[in-house]
Design a protein around this motif. Structure first.
Motif, PDB file in Angstrom:
ATOM      1  N   VAL A  90       0.805  -0.882  -0.350  1.00 41.46           N
ATOM      2  CA  VAL A  90       0.112  -0.101  -0.209  1.00 41.46           C
ATOM      3  C   VAL A  90       1.017   1.195  -0.316  1.00 41.46           C
ATOM      4  N   VAL A  91       1.117   2.119  -1.024  1.00 38.11           N
ATOM      5  CA  VAL A  91       1.721   3.284  -0.565  1.00 38.11           C
ATOM      6  C   VAL A  91       0.300   4.380  -0.247  1.00 38.11           C
ATOM      7  N   ARG A  92       0.093   5.392   0.827  1.00 40.27           N
ATOM      8  CA  ARG A  92      -0.537   6.412   1.122  1.00 40.27           C
ATOM      9  C   ARG A  92       0.163   8.044   0.856  1.00 40.27           C
ATOM     10  N   VAL A  93      -0.966   8.211  -0.185  1.00 42.32           N
ATOM     11  CA  VAL A  93      -0.313   9.431  -0.693  1.00 42.32           C
ATOM     12  C   VAL A  93      -1.168  10.927   0.312  1.00 42.32           C
ATOM     13  N   PRO A  94      -0.605  11.434   1.063  1.00 39.32           N
ATOM     14  CA  PRO A  94      -1.251  11.990   1.494  1.00 39.32           C
ATOM     15  C   PRO A  94      -1.830  13.233   0.947  1.00 39.32           C
ATOM     16  N   PRO A  95      -3.047  14.480   1.120  1.00 39.64           N
ATOM     17  CA  PRO A  95      -3.304  15.423   0.386  1.00 39.64           C
ATOM     18  C   PRO A  95      -2.165  16.405   0.346  1.00 39.64           C
ATOM     19  N   THR A  96      -1.222  16.211   1.167  1.00 40.79           N
ATOM     20  CA  THR A  96       0.083  17.727   0.619  1.00 40.79           C
ATOM     21  C   THR A  96       0.725  17.598  -0.033  1.00 40.79           C
ATOM     22  N   PHE A  97       0.608  16.437  -1.267  1.00 39.06           N
ATOM     23  CA  PHE A  97       1.707  15.086  -1.297  1.00 39.06           C
ATOM     24  C   PHE A  97       2.822  16.103  -2.408  1.00 39.06           C
ATOM     25  N   ASP A  98       3.550  15.680  -2.506  1.00 39.89           N
ATOM     26  CA  ASP A  98       4.959  16.616  -3.783  1.00 39.89           C
ATOM     27  C   ASP A  98       4.729  15.514  -5.354  1.00 39.89           C
ATOM     28  N   GLU A  99       4.325  16.055  -6.246  1.00 39.29           N
ATOM     29  CA  GLU A  99       4.020  15.108  -7.284  1.00 39.29           C
ATOM     30  C   GLU A  99       4.675  14.770  -8.207  1.00 39.29           C
ATOM     31  N   ASP A 100       6.433  15.059  -7.973  1.00 34.56           N
ATOM     32  CA  ASP A 100       7.653  14.990  -8.236  1.00 34.56           C
ATOM     33  C   ASP A 100       7.643  13.495  -7.520  1.00 34.56           C
ATOM     34  N   THR A 101       7.931  13.819  -6.098  1.00 35.75           N
ATOM     35  CA  THR A 101       8.290  12.334  -5.257  1.00 35.75           C
ATOM     36  C   THR A 101       7.314  10.839  -5.498  1.00 35.75           C
ATOM     37  N   LEU A 102       6.039  12.125  -5.855  1.00 33.41           N
ATOM     38  CA  LEU A 102       4.767  10.553  -5.595  1.00 33.41           C
ATOM     39  C   LEU A 102       5.579   9.815  -7.477  1.00 33.41           C
ATOM     40  N   ALA A 103       5.619  10.216  -8.716  1.00 27.39           N
ATOM     41  CA  ALA A 103       5.955  10.767  -9.656  1.00 27.39           C
ATOM     42  C   ALA A 103       7.448   9.502  -9.292  1.00 27.39           C
ATOM     43  N   ARG A 104       8.900   9.741  -8.635  1.00 33.42           N
ATOM     44  CA  ARG A 104      10.103   9.386  -8.520  1.00 33.42           C
ATOM     45  C   ARG A 104       9.019   8.211  -7.936  1.00 33.42           C
ATOM     46  N   VAL A 105       8.514   7.267  -6.944  1.00 30.18           N
ATOM     47  CA  VAL A 105       8.095   6.712  -6.190  1.00 30.18           C
ATOM     48  C   VAL A 105       7.057   5.750  -7.278  1.00 30.18           C
ATOM     49  N   VAL A 106       6.411   6.218  -8.135  1.00 26.57           N
ATOM     50  CA  VAL A 106       5.762   4.953  -8.205  1.00 26.57           C
ATOM     51  C   VAL A 106       6.741   4.769  -9.553  1.00 26.57           C
ATOM     52  N   ARG A 107       7.892   5.289 -10.300  1.00 23.34           N
ATOM     53  CA  ARG A 107       9.166   4.939 -11.354  1.00 23.34           C
ATOM     54  C   ARG A 107       9.630   3.455 -10.242  1.00 23.34           C
ATOM     55  N   ALA A 108       9.961   3.660  -9.661  1.00 23.94           N
ATOM     56  CA  ALA A 108      10.468   2.975  -8.425  1.00 23.94           C
ATOM     57  C   ALA A 108      10.121   1.600  -8.040  1.00 23.94           C
ATOM     58  N   LEU A 109       8.283   1.518  -8.290  1.00 26.88           N
ATOM     59  CA  LEU A 109       7.714   0.408  -8.519  1.00 26.88           C
ATOM     60  C   LEU A 109       7.764  -0.347  -9.669  1.00 26.88           C
ATOM     61  N   GLY A 110       8.600   0.507 -10.495  1.00 27.31           N
ATOM     62  CA  GLY A 110       8.431  -0.038 -11.829  1.00 27.31           C
ATOM     63  C   GLY A 110       6.906   0.527 -12.718  1.00 27.31           C
ATOM     64  N   GLY A 111       6.107   1.093 -12.055  1.00 29.40           N
ATOM     65  CA  GLY A 111       5.109   1.570 -13.084  1.00 29.40           C
ATOM     66  C   GLY A 111       4.466   2.561 -13.950  1.00 29.40           C
ATOM     67  N   VAL A 112       6.394   3.130 -14.845  1.00 32.36           N
ATOM     68  CA  VAL A 112       6.705   4.311 -15.833  1.00 32.36           C
ATOM     69  C   VAL A 112       7.049   3.280 -16.434  1.00 32.36           C
TER      70      VAL A 112
END
Length: 113
Positions: A90-112
């Motif tokens: 599970v990845v929990r994304v807070p309401p005030t998330f940083d889009e660049d950080t979330l994009a890096r997390v998704v890339r690290a998980l193999g999503g891109v």
């Protein structure tokens, strides 16, 4: 190869495949996490390298998702977002998330790809 070494090589390989932390896997096996790490080093089985090779074949492809709010499921501005993967991660994304950080997390998980 002696029996103890064979048993530990098998155990360490199963740990690497499991995706669990050393603590969780060791607890399930009835051994200590420190001993698991020690055998992994002794056998030259680096988890990072092992997982890079095995995850490429086992990670499911992520599909694009479109979120369409409805009155029943619409989130309030202060609500966190949860991304749940098929393996239970599970990845929990807070309401005030940083889009660049979330994009890096998704890339690290193999999503891109």
């Amino acid at each position: 190869m002696d029996e103890s070494r064979r048993i530990w090589r098998d155990r360490v390989a199963r740990w690497h495949k499991s995706g669990h932390s050393a603590r969780v896997f060791a607890e399930q096996e009835g051994v200590s996490a420190a001993t698991l790490y020690s055998w992994s080093r002794r056998l030259g089985m680096k988890r990072r390298e092992y997982r890079q090779h095995s995850e490429k074949a086992t990670l499911p492809a992520l599909l694009p998702v479109v979120v369409a709010p409805s009155s029943a499921t619409a989130c309030s501005p202060g609500t966190a977002l949860e991304i749940v993967f098929p393996d239970g991660a599970v990845v929990r994304v807070p309401p005030t998330f940083d889009e660049d950080t979330l994009a890096r997390v998704v890339r690290a998980l193999g999503g891109v790809r």
